[in-house]
Motif scaffolding. Structure first.
Motif, mmCIF file in Angstrom:
data_model
loop_
_atom_site.group_PDB
_atom_site.id
_atom_site.type_symbol
_atom_site.label_atom_id
_atom_site.label_comp_id
_atom_site.label_asym_id
_atom_site.label_seq_id
_atom_site.Cartn_x
_atom_site.Cartn_y
_atom_site.Cartn_z
ATOM 1 N N ARG B 28 -0.363 -9.611 11.486
ATOM 2 C CA ARG B 28 -0.152 -8.659 12.589
ATOM 3 C C ARG B 28 1.274 -8.119 12.618
ATOM 4 O O ARG B 28 1.484 -6.919 12.790
ATOM 5 C CB ARG B 28 -0.441 -9.333 13.952
ATOM 6 C CG ARG B 28 -1.917 -9.572 14.230
ATOM 7 C CD ARG B 28 -2.111 -10.179 15.622
ATOM 8 N NE ARG B 28 -1.549 -9.323 16.660
ATOM 9 C CZ ARG B 28 -2.159 -8.266 17.182
ATOM 10 N NH1 ARG B 28 -3.379 -7.947 16.787
ATOM 11 N NH2 ARG B 28 -1.570 -7.528 18.114
ATOM 12 N N THR B 34 -3.133 -4.992 12.696
ATOM 13 C CA THR B 34 -3.387 -5.467 14.055
ATOM 14 C C THR B 34 -4.875 -5.569 14.386
ATOM 15 O O THR B 34 -5.238 -5.862 15.522
ATOM 16 C CB THR B 34 -2.703 -4.539 15.082
ATOM 17 O OG1 THR B 34 -3.137 -3.195 14.825
ATOM 18 C CG2 THR B 34 -1.181 -4.605 14.952
ATOM 19 N N GLY B 35 -5.725 -5.348 13.398
ATOM 20 C CA GLY B 35 -7.169 -5.524 13.630
ATOM 21 C C GLY B 35 -7.534 -6.978 13.857
ATOM 22 O O GLY B 35 -8.512 -7.280 14.540
ATOM 23 N N HIS B 37 -7.131 -10.308 15.735
ATOM 24 C CA HIS B 37 -6.636 -10.550 17.094
ATOM 25 C C HIS B 37 -6.362 -12.025 17.368
ATOM 26 O O HIS B 37 -6.887 -12.901 16.674
ATOM 27 C CB HIS B 37 -7.669 -10.037 18.107
ATOM 28 C CG HIS B 37 -7.866 -8.557 18.040
ATOM 29 N ND1 HIS B 37 -9.029 -7.940 18.429
ATOM 30 C CD2 HIS B 37 -7.047 -7.557 17.621
ATOM 31 C CE1 HIS B 37 -8.914 -6.626 18.257
ATOM 32 N NE2 HIS B 37 -7.728 -6.377 17.762
ATOM 33 N N ILE B 75 -10.374 -7.412 8.668
ATOM 34 C CA ILE B 75 -11.356 -6.414 9.117
ATOM 35 C C ILE B 75 -11.027 -5.026 8.562
ATOM 36 O O ILE B 75 -11.940 -4.254 8.249
ATOM 37 C CB ILE B 75 -11.441 -6.409 10.675
ATOM 38 C CG1 ILE B 75 -12.572 -5.516 11.176
ATOM 39 C CG2 ILE B 75 -10.127 -5.966 11.316
ATOM 40 C CD1 ILE B 75 -13.951 -6.076 10.989
ATOM 41 N N GLU B 76 -9.732 -4.741 8.389
ATOM 42 C CA GLU B 76 -9.342 -3.414 7.880
ATOM 43 C C GLU B 76 -9.794 -3.225 6.430
ATOM 44 O O GLU B 76 -9.899 -2.087 5.953
ATOM 45 C CB GLU B 76 -7.822 -3.227 7.946
ATOM 46 C CG GLU B 76 -7.253 -3.063 9.359
ATOM 47 C CD GLU B 76 -6.771 -4.368 9.968
ATOM 48 O OE1 GLU B 76 -7.202 -5.456 9.501
ATOM 49 O OE2 GLU B 76 -5.960 -4.315 10.917
ATOM 50 N N PHE B 102 -12.720 -6.754 21.447
ATOM 51 C CA PHE B 102 -11.601 -7.636 21.096
ATOM 52 C C PHE B 102 -12.031 -8.789 20.196
ATOM 53 O O PHE B 102 -11.329 -9.138 19.239
ATOM 54 C CB PHE B 102 -10.936 -8.185 22.369
ATOM 55 C CG PHE B 102 -9.593 -8.812 22.105
ATOM 56 C CD1 PHE B 102 -8.462 -8.016 21.960
ATOM 57 C CD2 PHE B 102 -9.452 -10.186 21.987
ATOM 58 C CE1 PHE B 102 -7.220 -8.569 21.696
ATOM 59 C CE2 PHE B 102 -8.218 -10.750 21.728
ATOM 60 C CZ PHE B 102 -7.094 -9.949 21.584
ATOM 61 N N THR B 104 -14.572 -8.616 18.274
ATOM 62 C CA THR B 104 -15.401 -8.029 17.220
ATOM 63 C C THR B 104 -14.882 -8.260 15.794
ATOM 64 O O THR B 104 -15.669 -8.653 14.922
ATOM 65 C CB THR B 104 -15.608 -6.524 17.500
ATOM 66 O OG1 THR B 104 -16.081 -6.381 18.842
ATOM 67 C CG2 THR B 104 -16.598 -5.907 16.543
ATOM 68 N N PRO B 105 -13.589 -8.034 15.521
ATOM 69 C CA PRO B 105 -13.140 -8.250 14.139
ATOM 70 C C PRO B 105 -13.418 -9.669 13.641
ATOM 71 O O PRO B 105 -13.958 -9.850 12.537
ATOM 72 C CB PRO B 105 -11.638 -7.962 14.214
ATOM 73 C CG PRO B 105 -11.501 -7.003 15.352
ATOM 74 C CD PRO B 105 -12.503 -7.471 16.361
#
Lengths: 791, 161
Positions: B28, B34-35, B37, B75-76, B102, B104-105
């Motif tokens: 991050r 920042t995907g 969390h 996730i990205e 939030f 989800t990733p």
């Protein structure tokens, strides 16, 4: 016209999902500003103590530390304001002790912030916070309402004698007493509504920024209502005028009420950014969330129903003690009064009701609205009381409800506790719920479970809730210090695409989709050509935010009103272009047409004309196609419904499994069925969490025992099963969309359905009532005691 | 300060970190990804799940230095370079398996690993059990379970290609 239907009623897939599933969301902690510093708070580890001294010298000297502040440094700023003022029975205003941003002289709950360290990195701030030397002298403390009211209990605030915030009542006491005096039967139930921690998955974050050239402040924060934060923090805490303070709430990872309130950390980082001339960022650890986010529920009540010989409800008497925690959070005083006691008629025609509510300070985290806020407490009390009447009298839970429901033809229905319901049909939601749950087939399933050594139970609950908050004049007369209207600005761009600036805020509800569907339906603009903008006080004219299932009923209606203005202006432009009378112009499916002819102009053509007004009625109307509406609702909206829960208990372990859960709700008009279903499922999961798993537990002194996900049982995928959701809707009569709201119904209807099912499953053990959560430990204890007694 | 060299979403990166820096902090704060969390501080919520050398890992529970030499997918990096979504991402959207987004990733990354490791297919109950390490406060999991069920045949068909 083969485009897929994307207006009101379509399960359109969500616009916001693409960024969320790709890791491109923009949550507050994802935002960083140049030259940013990091704030870490040093909090009280004691429930109640006098601050003897604070020595910050070692912390100030630590590597990377930019500043350390305590209450002394914040002397010029105000305390955190409370948004409601309740008056006691005797007419006196509630006790409203100061809620300092950083503790002044005393700490009053575990988690109360004492000092803040600001450093170049978060790690340096964290290390330095440990070096602050705080000398605390412990004071006697109290965690529960019953303890706090005992003579000689620790006094938490000097100006709240006996720890009472207010002693309030509603209803006709004399009429209720008279009805009880002639009752054939009285059923009484003592019950508690367990304290919960909201636990949105995104912890709170606040990032303050200051522009030394303009003197402008910006706060990025995890808020459900950025304009409200600007108002509360600007006017009451930091004395900053609106035009010098911007509040941005970008993507927010869930709220459930806990992100409505103005918190100390927001004021601290904004103030410190100005003082230091550098951005200051604070990100909560989950441990901090547990001890600083407002908690929910925490009521201790006694409920009594007077009945005649036929089982008709004659009168209801309720006495509730509500825990406020150590300080008054923004909405806290309203929750156990106007969001709770006014709901005690529920779905029933009980002719007279009297409720007394005492709000009490304790050495715990402040308590405020959490999904449903007051209405789950009222529903749990009523629906447990109705099932207890069945337990005590042998009445059938379906029959007694049918007998006492407000009749279908009685709407608008005036309750004895202030509210007037505009529409509803509790018979149909119950009938459909019983059918969907195969209620009739339960005895066979119970027998099959018994053959496997399992205890099966079934429980129902019906509920009524008030949302679409709220008519300003009404809430003002009840003590609200703000209006609760909503605002929408609709901007039709020159090429016909549309931006909507809404004062509501989406933190999971899917407004970017649902609100766009309203535009597609009303203006005929394709869904892909509509943008919903929310969460920034510099872009949106004004707004009161999202809570109390108000976004569609109030915010959506503001949009409808603004679009009405767009259409009215568009008709004038079209009349000019089409050389017709304005009265002859009709608007439908995105086209202005001269009635009875094929002469027409599209909205896009009208928009272009409005921005390029070469041939234009310029002496009559202004150029541009951009309209704003403020909408103040005429009444609350009243969703209702019936939930049926079927559980199976393993007598060896006391573990309860939800085997079937059926919800049938009346939420008014449904704009996006997929999203409504998801909202109800999520609400039901939180309700099942409250009923079976969740409990914020303090020891008797006020130490928070369930202060992490290791100790506080959050519902996980394998604690839940499929949740069947359906709607049977009656339309709201006082907003043009007919919508009522769906965000809270799941959390309101479900807890009593679960507990009624658990009590039903344990019938053979003589269980009359069980407080939440119905933990395996409690249930196993009952079963084991029953076994021993039988031996 | 120790140096960590690793591959993230196919790109090599070398970063200086403090010994106590967590993998999620490296992703991050040092790499701007920042995907991924952070939802808790006790390894309970799973919002930070990434793949480390093909296994799902809670990135808040691994030191950055422990990831030295590893290949990480966040996730990205799940969608194809041309933007084509992974079937799990598609199914999350199709089945309304996310609300606030939030969790989800982490949920998607955990689900991808769960399905990939179980080519024989998973029942609804097994999926629920497999998601024990991931908290969602919005959806009640109902639609997440549906999305993962629906992604199974799509992922296995793709793997068989």
């Amino acid at each position: 016209m083969n485009a897929p239907f994307e207006g009101i009623g379509a399960s359109v897939r969500r616009k916001e999902d693409l960024r969320f599933i790709s890791g491109r969301g923009n949550y507050t902690d994802d935002i960083n500003r140049p030259n940013q510093t990091y704030a870490v708070f040093r909090r009280s580890d004691r429930p109640h103590a006098k601050i003897i001294s604070i020595d910050t010298s070692a912390a100030k000297a630590a590597p990377g530390v930019v500043a350390v502040y305590t209450a002394e440094d914040l002397a010029a700023i105000g305390g955190l304001p409370c948004g409601w003022q309740i008056h006691s029975k005797d007419g006196s205003p509630m006790a409203e002790p100061k809620h300092p941003v950083l503790a002044e002289g005393k700490v009053r709950h575990v988690g109360d912030p004492i000092a803040v360290v600001i450093a170049e990195t978060k790690q340096q701030a964290r290390d330095a916070a440990e070096l602050i030397n705080i000398d605390l002298q412990d004071l006697p403390s109290t965690a529960t309402v019953t303890d706090a009211l005992k003579p000689g209990a620790a006094q938490i605030h000097d100006n709240a004698p006996g720890n009472v915030c207010y002693d309030w009542h509603i209803g006709d006491k004399d009429a209720v007493d008279a009805a009880f005096a002639k009752a054939a039967k009285v059923v009484k139930l003592d019950l508690e509504n367990n304290r919960l921690v909201p636990n949105a998955m995104e912890p709170r974050v606040a990032l303050g920024d200051y522009d030394r050239h303009t003197g402008d402040y910006t706060l990025f924060t995890t808020s459900q209502n950025p304009h409200v934060i600007r108002l509360l923090m600007g006017a009451f805490v930091l004395q900053l005028p609106e035009h010098k303070l911007r509040v941005v709430a970008p993507d927010v990872g869930g709220g459930f009420g806990s992100k409505i309130y103005h918190y100390a950390e927001e004021a601290t980082v904004t103030w410190a950014a100005g003082r230091l001339g550098r951005p200051v960022k604070w990100t909560a650890d989950r441990t901090e969330s547990f001890m600083s986010d407002a908690h929910g529920r925490d009521h201790v009540s006694t409920a009594e129903m007077a009945l005649d010989a036929q089982g008709n409800f004659l009168a209801l008497r309720v006495n509730t003690l509500a825990n406020m925690g150590a300080y008054l959070s923004t909405f806290a005083p309203a929750v156990p009064t106007y969001l709770y006691a006014t709901l005690l008629a529920g779905t029933y025609k009980t002719p007279v009701i009297y409720a007394e509510v005492k709000a009490v300070f304790t050495n715990t985290v402040p308590v405020d609205a959490y999904r449903g806020a007051g209405r789950p407490e009222a529903t749990f009390l009523l629906e447990r009381l109705v099932d207890t009447i069945c337990h005590d009298t042998g009445a059938d839970p379906i029959a007694i409800r049918l007998q006492n429901f407000i009749p279908k033809d009685a709407f608008p229905y005036q309750t004895p506790v202030a509210l007037q319901y505009d529409s509803g049909d509790y018979f149909t939601t119950m009938e459909v719920a019983l059918k969907n749950a195969d209620y009739a087939g339960f005895p066979a399933r119970k027998a099959a479970a018994a053959a496997k050594g399992k205890l099966r139970g079934i429980g129902i609950s019906t509920y009524l809730e008030a949302c679409g908050i709220a008519p300003s004049a009404v809430v003002g007369s009840l003590g609200a210090r703000a209006g609760l209207y909503e605002v929408a600005n609709i901007r039709v761009h020159p090429t016909g695409s549309v931006s909507v600036f809404t004062g509501t805020h989406s933190h999971g509800q899917g407004h970017e989709t649902t609100l766009a569907q309203l535009v597609t339906s009303q203006l005929g603009v394709p869904f892909s050509q509509v943008e919903i903008v929310h969460g920034d006080t510099n872009r949106i004219p004004f707004g009161m935010g999202t809570y109390g299932s108000r976004s569609l009923a109030v915010g959506g209606t503001a949009m409808v009103k603004a679009m009405d203005k767009i259409i009215a202006k568009g008709k004038k432009i079209a009349a000019h272009l089409l050389e017709a009378s304005v009265d002859d112009i009709e608007f439908a499916d995105g086209t202005f047409k001269v009635a009875g002819t094929d002469r027409a102009k599209t909205l896009g053509e009208i928009a272009l004309t409005a921005y390029v007004p070469h041939n234009y009625p310029i002496t009559e109307i202004e150029p541009g196609l951009d309209e704003t509406a403020f909408y103040d609702p005429a009444n609350f909206t009243f969703p209702g419904g019936c939930h049926v829960c079927e559980v199976e208990i393993d007598p060896e372990t006391g573990v309860t499994s939800i085997v079937n859960f059926t919800a049938v709700d009346d939420v008014g008009r449904v704009v996006n069925p997929m999203i409504v279903e998801g909202q109800v499922q999520g609400g039901v999961a939180q309700g099942i969490g409250q009923a079976l798993l969740e409990h914020a537990v303090y020891d008797s002194n006020g130490q928070l025992l369930s202060g992490s996900f290791m100790d506080y049982t959050m519902p996980r995928a394998d604690n839940l099963s499929n949740i069947s959701v359906a709607t049977e809707n009656t339309m709201c009569t006082h907003n043009p969309l007919g919508v009522k709201g769906c965000g809270e119904v799941g959390a309101i209807g479900s807890p009593p359905a679960v507990i009624n099912a658990v009590v039903n499953a344990l019938k053979q053990y003589g269980v009359r009532h069980m407080n939440m959560p119905a933990s395996p430990e409690k249930i196993w204890g009952i079963i084991n005691a029953g076994r021993k007694a039988a031996e | 300060m120790p140096q960590v060299t690793l591959t993230v979403n196919g790109k090599a990166a070398t970063v200086e970190v403090e010994g106590r820096t967590l993998l999620v902090e490296l992703l991050r704060e040092k790499l701007g990804l920042t995907g991924t969390h952070v939802g808790c501080d006790t390894s309970q919520c799973g919002a930070c799940v990434v793949h480390v050398d093909g296994n799902s890992v809670k990135a808040c529970t691994m030191l950055a230095v422990q990831a030295d030499g590893s290949s990480i997918t966040t996730i990205e990096g799940l969608a194809k370079a041309d933007g084509t979504l992974h079937p799990m991402q598609e199914m999350f959207r199709e089945h309304h398996a996310l609300q606030c987004g939030f969790c989800t990733p982490g949920m998607v990354m955990a689900a991808v690993d769960l399905v990939a490791k179980n080519p024989q297919g998973l029942t609804e109950e097994q999926i629920r059990h497999g998601l024990e390490g991931n908290l969602c406060r919005c959806t009640g999991y109902h639609n997440i379970v549906k999305a993962i069920s629906a992604a199974q045949p799509l992922m296995h068909a793709k793997a068989a290609e």
